[in-house]
Enzyme design. Structure first.
Site, PDB file in Angstrom:
ATOM      1  N   PRO A   1       0.853  -1.201   0.000  1.00 17.18           N
ATOM      2  CA  PRO A   1       0.000   0.000   0.000  1.00 17.18           C
ATOM      3  C   PRO A   1       0.883   1.243   0.000  1.00 17.18           C
ATOM      4  O   PRO A   1       1.851   1.309   0.746  1.00 17.18           O
ATOM      5  CB  PRO A   1      -0.765  -0.129   1.328  1.00 17.18           C
ATOM      6  CG  PRO A   1       0.098  -0.980   2.205  1.00 17.18           C
ATOM      7  CD  PRO A   1       0.861  -1.899   1.288  1.00 17.18           C
ATOM      8  N   MET A   2       0.564   2.206  -0.858  1.00 11.05           N
ATOM      9  CA  MET A   2       1.302   3.474  -0.857  1.00 11.05           C
ATOM     10  C   MET A   2       0.298   4.599  -1.054  1.00 11.05           C
ATOM     11  O   MET A   2      -0.246   4.779  -2.149  1.00 11.05           O
ATOM     12  CB  MET A   2       2.376   3.488  -1.961  1.00 11.05           C
ATOM     13  CG  MET A   2       3.557   2.580  -1.644  1.00 11.05           C
ATOM     14  SD  MET A   2       4.848   2.620  -2.906  1.00 11.05           S
ATOM     15  CE  MET A   2       4.110   1.594  -4.164  1.00 11.05           C
TER      16      MET A   2
ATOM     17  N   GLN B   1      -6.723  -1.313   3.667  1.00 16.78           N
ATOM     18  CA  GLN B   1      -5.888  -0.993   4.827  1.00 16.78           C
ATOM     19  C   GLN B   1      -6.485   0.172   5.608  1.00 16.78           C
ATOM     20  O   GLN B   1      -6.845   1.202   5.032  1.00 16.78           O
ATOM     21  CB  GLN B   1      -4.468  -0.631   4.415  1.00 16.78           C
ATOM     22  CG  GLN B   1      -3.568  -0.587   5.653  1.00 16.78           C
ATOM     23  CD  GLN B   1      -2.188  -0.009   5.400  1.00 16.78           C
ATOM     24  OE1 GLN B   1      -2.061   1.136   4.985  1.00 16.78           O
ATOM     25  NE2 GLN B   1      -1.167  -0.795   5.688  1.00 16.78           N
TER      26      GLN B   1
ATOM     27  N   CYS C   1       3.029   3.173   9.546  1.00 18.13           N
ATOM     28  CA  CYS C   1       3.186   4.467   8.883  1.00 18.13           C
ATOM     29  C   CYS C   1       3.989   5.433   9.765  1.00 18.13           C
ATOM     30  O   CYS C   1       3.636   5.671  10.916  1.00 18.13           O
ATOM     31  CB  CYS C   1       1.825   5.072   8.551  1.00 18.13           C
ATOM     32  SG  CYS C   1       2.016   6.656   7.709  1.00 18.13           S
TER      33      CYS C   1
ATOM     34  N   ASN D   1       8.998  -7.125   3.545  1.00 15.40           N
ATOM     35  CA  ASN D   1       8.888  -5.896   2.753  1.00 15.40           C
ATOM     36  C   ASN D   1      10.085  -4.975   3.003  1.00 15.40           C
ATOM     37  O   ASN D   1      10.539  -4.840   4.129  1.00 15.40           O
ATOM     38  CB  ASN D   1       7.569  -5.193   3.140  1.00 15.40           C
ATOM     39  CG  ASN D   1       7.430  -3.795   2.570  1.00 15.40           C
ATOM     40  OD1 ASN D   1       7.232  -2.854   3.323  1.00 15.40           O
ATOM     41  ND2 ASN D   1       7.544  -3.644   1.269  1.00 15.40           N
TER      42      ASN D   1
ATOM     43  N   ASP E   1      12.857  -2.723   0.031  1.00 12.56           N
ATOM     44  CA  ASP E   1      13.962  -2.755  -0.940  1.00 12.56           C
ATOM     45  C   ASP E   1      13.912  -3.939  -1.900  1.00 12.56           C
ATOM     46  O   ASP E   1      14.942  -4.273  -2.493  1.00 12.56           O
ATOM     47  CB  ASP E   1      15.327  -2.764  -0.229  1.00 12.56           C
ATOM     48  CG  ASP E   1      15.591  -1.462   0.522  1.00 12.56           C
ATOM     49  OD1 ASP E   1      14.774  -0.530   0.413  1.00 12.56           O
ATOM     50  OD2 ASP E   1      16.613  -1.405   1.232  1.00 12.56           O
TER      51      ASP E   1
ATOM     52  N   ARG F   1       8.161   0.701  -3.648  1.00 12.08           N
ATOM     53  CA  ARG F   1       8.808   1.655  -4.548  1.00 12.08           C
ATOM     54  C   ARG F   1       9.393   0.994  -5.792  1.00 12.08           C
ATOM     55  O   ARG F   1       9.495   1.632  -6.840  1.00 12.08           O
ATOM     56  CB  ARG F   1       9.881   2.437  -3.773  1.00 12.08           C
ATOM     57  CG  ARG F   1       9.253   3.368  -2.722  1.00 12.08           C
ATOM     58  CD  ARG F   1      10.276   3.835  -1.707  1.00 12.08           C
ATOM     59  NE  ARG F   1      10.847   2.696  -0.983  1.00 12.08           N
ATOM     60  CZ  ARG F   1      11.927   2.743  -0.237  1.00 12.08           C
ATOM     61  NH1 ARG F   1      12.560   3.883  -0.102  1.00 12.08           N
ATOM     62  NH2 ARG F   1      12.372   1.663   0.380  1.00 12.08           N
TER      63      ARG F   1
HETATM   64  C1  LIG Z   1       4.711   7.185  -1.067  1.00  8.43           C
HETATM   65  C2  LIG Z   1       4.560   6.061  -0.077  1.00  8.43           C
HETATM   66  C3  LIG Z   1       3.335   5.888   0.553  1.00  8.43           C
HETATM   67  C4  LIG Z   1       3.167   4.858   1.475  1.00  8.43           C
HETATM   68  N1  LIG Z   1       1.944   4.668   2.055  1.00  8.43           N
HETATM   69  C5  LIG Z   1       1.748   3.596   2.867  1.00  8.43           C
HETATM   70  C6  LIG Z   1       0.456   3.294   3.360  1.00  8.43           C
HETATM   71  O1  LIG Z   1      -0.550   3.958   3.071  1.00  8.43           O
HETATM   72  N2  LIG Z   1       0.339   2.212   4.184  1.00  8.43           N
HETATM   73  C7  LIG Z   1       1.417   1.440   4.519  1.00  8.43           C
HETATM   74  O2  LIG Z   1       1.271   0.473   5.264  1.00  8.43           O
HETATM   75  N3  LIG Z   1       2.637   1.709   4.049  1.00  8.43           N
HETATM   76  C8  LIG Z   1       2.821   2.744   3.216  1.00  8.43           C
HETATM   77  N4  LIG Z   1       4.051   2.975   2.682  1.00  8.43           N
HETATM   78  C9  LIG Z   1       5.142   2.029   2.975  1.00  8.43           C
HETATM   79  C10 LIG Z   1       5.197   0.910   1.911  1.00  8.43           C
HETATM   80  O3  LIG Z   1       4.028   0.126   1.945  1.00  8.43           O
HETATM   81  C11 LIG Z   1       6.415   0.012   2.145  1.00  8.43           C
HETATM   82  O4  LIG Z   1       6.298  -0.553   3.422  1.00  8.43           O
HETATM   83  C12 LIG Z   1       7.744   0.772   2.067  1.00  8.43           C
HETATM   84  O5  LIG Z   1       7.757   1.645   0.957  1.00  8.43           O
HETATM   85  C13 LIG Z   1       8.927  -0.191   1.983  1.00  8.43           C
HETATM   86  O6  LIG Z   1       8.815  -1.028   0.875  1.00  8.43           O
HETATM   87  P1  LIG Z   1       9.632  -0.747  -0.503  1.00  8.43           P
HETATM   88  O7  LIG Z   1      11.089  -0.658  -0.157  1.00  8.43           O
HETATM   89  O8  LIG Z   1       9.287  -1.921  -1.378  1.00  8.43           O
HETATM   90  O9  LIG Z   1       9.124   0.548  -1.027  1.00  8.43           O
HETATM   91  C14 LIG Z   1       4.249   4.003   1.778  1.00  8.43           C
HETATM   92  C15 LIG Z   1       5.478   4.189   1.140  1.00  8.43           C
HETATM   93  C16 LIG Z   1       5.643   5.198   0.215  1.00  8.43           C
HETATM   94  C17 LIG Z   1       6.983   5.361  -0.473  1.00  8.43           C
END
Ligand SMILES: Cc1cc2nc3c(=O)[nH]c(=O)nc-3n(C[C@H](O)[C@H](O)[C@H](O)COP(=O)(O)O)c2cc1C
Length: 335
Positions: A16-17, A70, A102, A202, A204, A227
């Protein structure tokens, strides 16, 4: 991997982002084989106040299923009232994910998100409440802890399991670390070792190599990609193929990437209307164009997109810059 009655194939889930993983992006990632998607986070308090935007954020399209929703918040009473409301807006949801990771001051500063890792008793009450009112499985997404002095994800994972959570997702950083130091794979492995329910790793994961390494080193059941999917939604097909032992699909050629970008932008605009949609699409356009010749200038153009027509012009400009560089011999035709 199983969450409740849902059996997920080998592959990666879309993280989720907020502000990024809207319906258009979720459906796109799903089309490339994301094993499930998750809605942007929605406030349980907002839902109980009847907030229309919160309800809209939860709406799920058929082409993005299976999908979780979520929710975040720190008041167990709100959770009790909000879950049935959330499921009215998202009747197709596969499960409910509780945001305990978060780091944003707006969320964690008011006791929700990662701040719940500082109050495990309250975190436990919230999970118990959610499990008791939800007809769907409940999962918890957490970080490794609040900061280096409070790395308590294994304890929270155990509490979640005892409260009836169906799975845990752990982002291998503390709240204090936000997004930058490399993910702590051993920290995730410690959570995996603490519980028997599925654990989703989760942080990187950006390709098949990092996905395989994450699974091998943590013993987790699934990886989740955030990301790494920005401007690269096809990453899910690559990871799924690698995990199934199949040949990796070809990475889309630059021309194809530009077409994927345009179709993605069109879909955002179809869903949200052109005025709002194109503004939200600007960041996606910039992610797709990373690495293209003339990227700095193109990035500026992305920030000024005002219509789908502009996006088509941007595609054409990126193509002609690429062709010009290929002619000069300074671009090898792959990104
Ligand atoms: C722009 C952005 C928004 C995010 N929003 C949420 C969110 O709404 N809920 C959540 O649990 N994590 C959120 N995250 C965290 C991501 O779900 C994830 O845990 C984090 O980016 C690490 O994973 P990655 O390295 O694959 O990006 C967000 C991350 C980014 C970069």
């Amino acid at each position: 991997m199983k969450i409740g009655n849902h059996i997920f194939e080998k592959g990666a889930a879309l993280a989720p982002m907020a502000g990024v993983t809207d319906a258009a992006f979720r459906a796109l990632c799903r089309s490339y084989g994301a094993v499930y998607t998750v809605s942007e986070m929605v406030s349980v308090k907002g839902l109980t106040f009847g907030d229309r935007k919160s309800r809209q954020l939860l709406a799920l399209g058929e082409d993005e299923l299976p999908a979780a929703i979520q929710l975040f918040g720190d008041d167990p009473d709100c959770w009790k009232k909000a879950i049935p409301m959330a499921l009215e807006s998202a009747p197709q949801a596969a499960f409910i994910d509780i945001n305990m990771g978060c780091p944003a001051p707006k969320i964690a500063g008011s006791g929700g998100g990662a701040a719940l890792m500082k109050d495990l008793a309250l975190a436990g009450r919230i999970i118990e409440t959610a499990v008791s009112v939800s007809p769907l499985p409940v999962t918890v997404k957490m970080r490794l802890g609040w900061d280096d002095s409070l790395r308590n994800a294994p304890q929270l994972a155990r509490i979640a399991q005892e409260a009836g959570a169906a799975a845990i997702c752990v982002h291998g950083r503390t709240r204090e670390q936000m997004y930058s130091p490399p993910v702590d794979i051993e920290g995730i492995a410690a959570v995996r070792a603490e519980v028997t329910i599925p654990v989703i790793a989760n942080g990187d994961v950006t390709d098949s190599a990092t996905a395989l390494q994450m699974l091998r080193r943590t013993g987790c059941d699934l990886v989740m990609v955030g990301r790494g999917a920005l401007g690269h939604p096809w990453v899910f097909a690559e990871i799924a193929a690698a995990l199934k032992g199949e040949p990796l699909p070809a990475v889309p050629a630059p021309e194809e990437r530009l077409e994927i970008m345009v179709e993605h932008i069109r879909q955002i605009c179809r869903n949200k209307g052109e005025y709002v949609g194109i503004r939200e699409a600007r960041k996606h356009a910039a992610w797709y164009l990373k690495g293209f010749p003339g990227a700095a200038g193109l990035r500026k153009d992305c920030g000024e997109l005002a219509s789908v027509e502009d996006a088509l012009r941007l595609r054409d400009k990126a193509l002609s810059l690429m062709i010009a560089q290929e002619r000069e011999g300074s671009f090898c035709g792959s990104l």
